[in-house]
Scaffold this motif. Structure first.
Motif, PDB file in Angstrom:
ATOM      1  N   VAL A 156       5.064   2.287  -8.129  1.00  0.00           N
ATOM      2  CA  VAL A 156       3.792   1.553  -8.127  1.00  0.00           C
ATOM      3  C   VAL A 156       3.997   0.062  -7.921  1.00  0.00           C
ATOM      4  O   VAL A 156       4.620  -0.607  -8.744  1.00  0.00           O
ATOM      5  CB  VAL A 156       3.055   1.711  -9.478  1.00  0.00           C
ATOM      6  N   ASN A 180       2.224   3.579  -3.918  1.00  0.00           N
ATOM      7  CA  ASN A 180       1.031   3.874  -4.701  1.00  0.00           C
ATOM      8  C   ASN A 180       1.105   5.207  -5.443  1.00  0.00           C
ATOM      9  O   ASN A 180       0.085   5.844  -5.673  1.00  0.00           O
ATOM     10  CB  ASN A 180      -0.211   3.837  -3.808  1.00  0.00           C
ATOM     11  N   ALA A 184      -2.961   0.835  -7.983  1.00  0.00           N
ATOM     12  CA  ALA A 184      -1.662   1.051  -7.341  1.00  0.00           C
ATOM     13  C   ALA A 184      -1.749   0.769  -5.840  1.00  0.00           C
ATOM     14  O   ALA A 184      -2.652   1.260  -5.172  1.00  0.00           O
ATOM     15  CB  ALA A 184      -1.196   2.490  -7.576  1.00  0.00           C
ATOM     16  N   GLY A 185      -0.839  -0.055  -5.333  1.00  0.00           N
ATOM     17  CA  GLY A 185      -0.795  -0.354  -3.898  1.00  0.00           C
ATOM     18  C   GLY A 185      -1.903  -1.287  -3.445  1.00  0.00           C
ATOM     19  O   GLY A 185      -2.154  -1.418  -2.253  1.00  0.00           O
ATOM     20  N   GLN A 186      -2.569  -1.937  -4.401  1.00  0.00           N
ATOM     21  CA  GLN A 186      -3.701  -2.799  -4.029  1.00  0.00           C
ATOM     22  C   GLN A 186      -3.569  -4.196  -4.638  1.00  0.00           C
ATOM     23  O   GLN A 186      -2.642  -4.470  -5.385  1.00  0.00           O
ATOM     24  CB  GLN A 186      -5.003  -2.182  -4.549  1.00  0.00           C
ATOM     25  N   MET A 213       1.792  -3.612  -6.988  1.00  0.00           N
ATOM     26  CA  MET A 213       0.466  -4.213  -6.869  1.00  0.00           C
ATOM     27  C   MET A 213       0.594  -5.720  -6.671  1.00  0.00           C
ATOM     28  O   MET A 213       1.662  -6.295  -6.933  1.00  0.00           O
ATOM     29  CB  MET A 213      -0.390  -3.887  -8.098  1.00  0.00           C
ATOM     30  N   GLU A 218       0.808  -1.224   0.000  1.00  0.00           N
ATOM     31  CA  GLU A 218       0.000   0.000   0.000  1.00  0.00           C
ATOM     32  C   GLU A 218       0.836   1.266   0.000  1.00  0.00           C
ATOM     33  O   GLU A 218       0.400   2.308  -0.494  1.00  0.00           O
ATOM     34  CB  GLU A 218      -0.927   0.008   1.235  1.00  0.00           C
TER      35      GLU A 218
END
Ligand code: HEM
Length: 150
Positions: A37, A32, A66-68, A39, A29
């Motif tokens: 970036v 992001n 991004a970040g997920q 993921m 996370e």
């Protein structure tokens, strides 16, 4: 001097199969931004910063995730085998077992397995309707004919 070694618990693994420390969703996370970036796809962590410009599906869809965890989106698109092979280049780690969300199912695209099975059912229904109608007309005619004969 009692032997109590049998109760020793298995240590939780802290490294993935490549010897890298496991990552958490919190780690992902924090990456992001456009300049950084990360993921998650199928419990593996990818740094796609350098891929933003080159992604055939565009930078925006990647930034959206991004970040997920992007597993579902990645599968929904139906990425090619070539696209899947490219993933390896961006891998930076794996999620710790406790962080995984059970999204490791391969293949995706589930949902529409049926479709071929409905056709015979429609044909049978049409056939029943036609035979029923024919029987109806036949019985009307014989009734009319016997009434006329009387
Ligand atoms: C590192 C991860 C990814 C890689 C290596 C990758 C790679 C590719 C490649 C090679 C294509 C061209 C078509 C194909 O070969 O399937 C593509 C298309 C596409 N990708 Fe990705 N992709 C990634 C992640 C994502 C994610 C997370 C999304 C959605 C949030 C996404 C959405 C799309 C879309 C919408 C297209 C266009 C499909 C089309 O126009 O037919 N991709 N991607």
């Amino acid at each position: 001097m009692a032997s109590d070694q049998a109760t020793e618990p298995e240590p939780e693994p802290t490294e993935d199969s490549k010897g890298r420390p496991f990552m958490s969703m919190a780690d992902v996370e924090s990456h992001n931004t456009q300049e950084d970036v990360w993921m998650v796809i199928h419990d593996k962590v990818y740094n796609v910063t350098k891929y933003l410009d080159d992604h055939p599906g565009g930078e925006e869809v990647l930034m959206d995730r991004a970040g997920q965890n992007a597993t579902e989106d990645f599968e929904d698109v139906g990425h090619s085998r070539d696209a899947r092979k490219q993933l390896d280049k961006f891998e930076v780690g794996e999620l710790a077992p406790s962080e995984r969300v059970g999204s490791t199912s391969k293949g995706g695209g589930g949902g529409s397995g049926e479709g071929g099975g409905a056709m015979p059912l429609i044909l049978v229904s049409v056939l029943v309707a036609v035979v029923g109608a024919a029987y109806f007309y036949y019985s009307q005619e014989t009734a009319a004919a016997s009434a006329a004969a009387a």
